[in-house]
Design a protein around this motif. Structure first.
Motif, mmCIF file in Angstrom:
data_model
loop_
_atom_site.group_PDB
_atom_site.id
_atom_site.type_symbol
_atom_site.label_atom_id
_atom_site.label_comp_id
_atom_site.label_asym_id
_atom_site.label_seq_id
_atom_site.Cartn_x
_atom_site.Cartn_y
_atom_site.Cartn_z
ATOM 1 N N LEU A 156 3.899 -0.551 3.438
ATOM 2 C CA LEU A 156 4.420 0.433 4.388
ATOM 3 C C LEU A 156 4.769 1.740 3.684
ATOM 4 O O LEU A 156 4.476 2.832 4.191
ATOM 5 C CB LEU A 156 5.661 -0.128 5.082
ATOM 6 C CG LEU A 156 6.425 0.847 5.973
ATOM 7 C CD1 LEU A 156 5.592 1.215 7.194
ATOM 8 C CD2 LEU A 156 7.756 0.267 6.401
ATOM 9 N N LEU A 157 5.380 1.623 2.507
ATOM 10 C CA LEU A 157 5.773 2.820 1.764
ATOM 11 C C LEU A 157 4.563 3.567 1.208
ATOM 12 O O LEU A 157 4.680 4.729 0.814
ATOM 13 C CB LEU A 157 6.727 2.441 0.624
ATOM 14 C CG LEU A 157 8.085 1.886 1.070
ATOM 15 C CD1 LEU A 157 8.908 1.449 -0.128
ATOM 16 C CD2 LEU A 157 8.852 2.906 1.903
ATOM 17 N N ILE A 158 3.429 2.904 1.159
ATOM 18 C CA ILE A 158 2.184 3.581 0.799
ATOM 19 C C ILE A 158 1.553 4.218 2.038
ATOM 20 O O ILE A 158 1.097 5.358 2.008
ATOM 21 C CB ILE A 158 1.196 2.596 0.139
ATOM 22 C CG1 ILE A 158 1.703 2.188 -1.251
ATOM 23 C CG2 ILE A 158 -0.197 3.212 0.026
ATOM 24 C CD1 ILE A 158 0.895 1.074 -1.890
ATOM 25 N N TYR A 159 1.573 3.476 3.147
ATOM 26 C CA TYR A 159 0.940 3.970 4.374
ATOM 27 C C TYR A 159 1.696 5.157 4.971
ATOM 28 O O TYR A 159 1.078 6.126 5.431
ATOM 29 C CB TYR A 159 0.859 2.850 5.412
ATOM 30 C CG TYR A 159 0.447 3.342 6.778
ATOM 31 C CD1 TYR A 159 -0.879 3.681 7.042
ATOM 32 C CD2 TYR A 159 1.386 3.496 7.799
ATOM 33 C CE1 TYR A 159 -1.254 4.155 8.292
ATOM 34 C CE2 TYR A 159 1.022 3.966 9.042
ATOM 35 C CZ TYR A 159 -0.301 4.294 9.289
ATOM 36 O OH TYR A 159 -0.667 4.768 10.515
ATOM 37 N N ALA A 160 3.025 5.080 4.959
ATOM 38 C CA ALA A 160 3.831 6.124 5.607
ATOM 39 C C ALA A 160 3.531 7.519 5.064
ATOM 40 O O ALA A 160 3.296 8.454 5.840
ATOM 41 C CB ALA A 160 5.322 5.790 5.478
ATOM 42 N N PRO A 161 3.517 7.705 3.740
ATOM 43 C CA PRO A 161 3.152 9.037 3.251
ATOM 44 C C PRO A 161 1.666 9.342 3.384
ATOM 45 O O PRO A 161 1.278 10.497 3.546
ATOM 46 C CB PRO A 161 3.571 9.000 1.778
ATOM 47 C CG PRO A 161 3.574 7.568 1.414
ATOM 48 C CD PRO A 161 3.989 6.835 2.648
ATOM 49 N N LEU A 162 0.834 8.290 3.342
ATOM 50 C CA LEU A 162 -0.609 8.512 3.410
ATOM 51 C C LEU A 162 -1.012 9.168 4.729
ATOM 52 O O LEU A 162 -1.864 10.058 4.761
ATOM 53 C CB LEU A 162 -1.348 7.187 3.231
ATOM 54 C CG LEU A 162 -2.880 7.250 3.241
ATOM 55 C CD1 LEU A 162 -3.375 8.111 2.086
ATOM 56 C CD2 LEU A 162 -3.476 5.856 3.160
#
Length: 248
Positions: A156-162
């Motif tokens: 999630l912490l990768i997807y959110a900024p992506l």
């Protein structure tokens, strides 16, 4: 030694982050600060428990172990909250911000459940408490829960900024920060996989070492975006001023 070296670096970079953000202190900074406080508590519990357990009473050794276990989760999840709130702070979409705020609440609930899980797994077992240096033999339930929550939360912490990166200009400073967040979260996931593997294979002291490394990496990772972005901003500003001076 591992605790001292890794923790020192994590504490230093957190202090740098807090100094840089002193005029714009927000929830992400508060979470990073809280994670650092938990790290201090963990350092104390590690040095109480590991080097010479005979210095403490039997009950104190057991309490020190539980303190290590609780602060392990507290450090990681408050560091994740710091990253999440960093994304919330820079996300312009009110709807997305509301969703991420709710996810932050879920993170807190997971933290409490993970700490409680250690208690309900370890308390029914009594043999480990009789050891000179008590360490609960965590079972597959703990390893699997830790692995699943780590992968999902880090994902999630990768997807959110992506999702924000796609709509930004390449020269946007915020995009640089998000790219850093994207890349560094993967490191935490890799370390958590190693830690879970040691739990599954009954790694003994290696479980403690891997936990310390995972904790410190989590705290370092949550600070890197803020620190590096501030340095890049300052460097870019200095470059711009130098260019103006040369043109004059």
């Amino acid at each position: 030694v591992t605790s001292g070296i890794c923790s020192a670096f994590a504490i230093v970079i957190t202090c740098i982050r807090l100094y840089m953000r002193r005029d714009r202190f927000w929830w992400d900074d508060a979470c990073a600060f809280l994670s650092m406080i938990f790290l201090f508590v963990q350092i104390v519990s590690v040095f109480m428990h590991v080097p010479n357990p005979r210095v403490l009473s039997h009950m104190d050794n057991i309490a020190a172990y539980y303190l290590m276990a609780a602060t392990f989760y507290a450090i990681i999840w408050t560091a994740r909250l710091a990253i999440l709130y960093s994304v919330i702070r820079i996300d312009p979409d009110p709807r997305t911000r509301r969703i991420l705020h709710r996810i932050a609440i879920i993170f807190i609930v997971i933290l409490l459940i993970m700490i409680a899980q250690v208690l309900w797994v370890c308390e029914p077992m009594h043999d480990w408490k009789n050891a000179a240096s008590p360490q609960c033999p965590l079972n597959k339930q703990v390893a699997i829960c830790q692995l699943v929550t780590d992968i999902l939360s880090d994902g999630l912490l990768i997807y959110a900024p992506l999702r924000l990166i796609w709509g930004m200009d390449a020269i946007d400073g915020t995009r640089r920060r998000l790219m850093i967040i994207f890349s560094t979260c993967i490191v935490t996931t890799i370390v958590s996989l190693v830690h879970a593997a040691f739990i599954l294979t009954d790694g003994g002291i290696r479980v403690v070492i891997a936990a310390i490394v995972e904790d410190t990496f989590s705290l370092i990772v949550c600070n890197i975006p803020v620190v590096v972005t501030a340095i890049m901003r300052k460097y870019g500003k200095n470059e711009e001023e130098s260019d103006h001076a040369r043109q004059s």
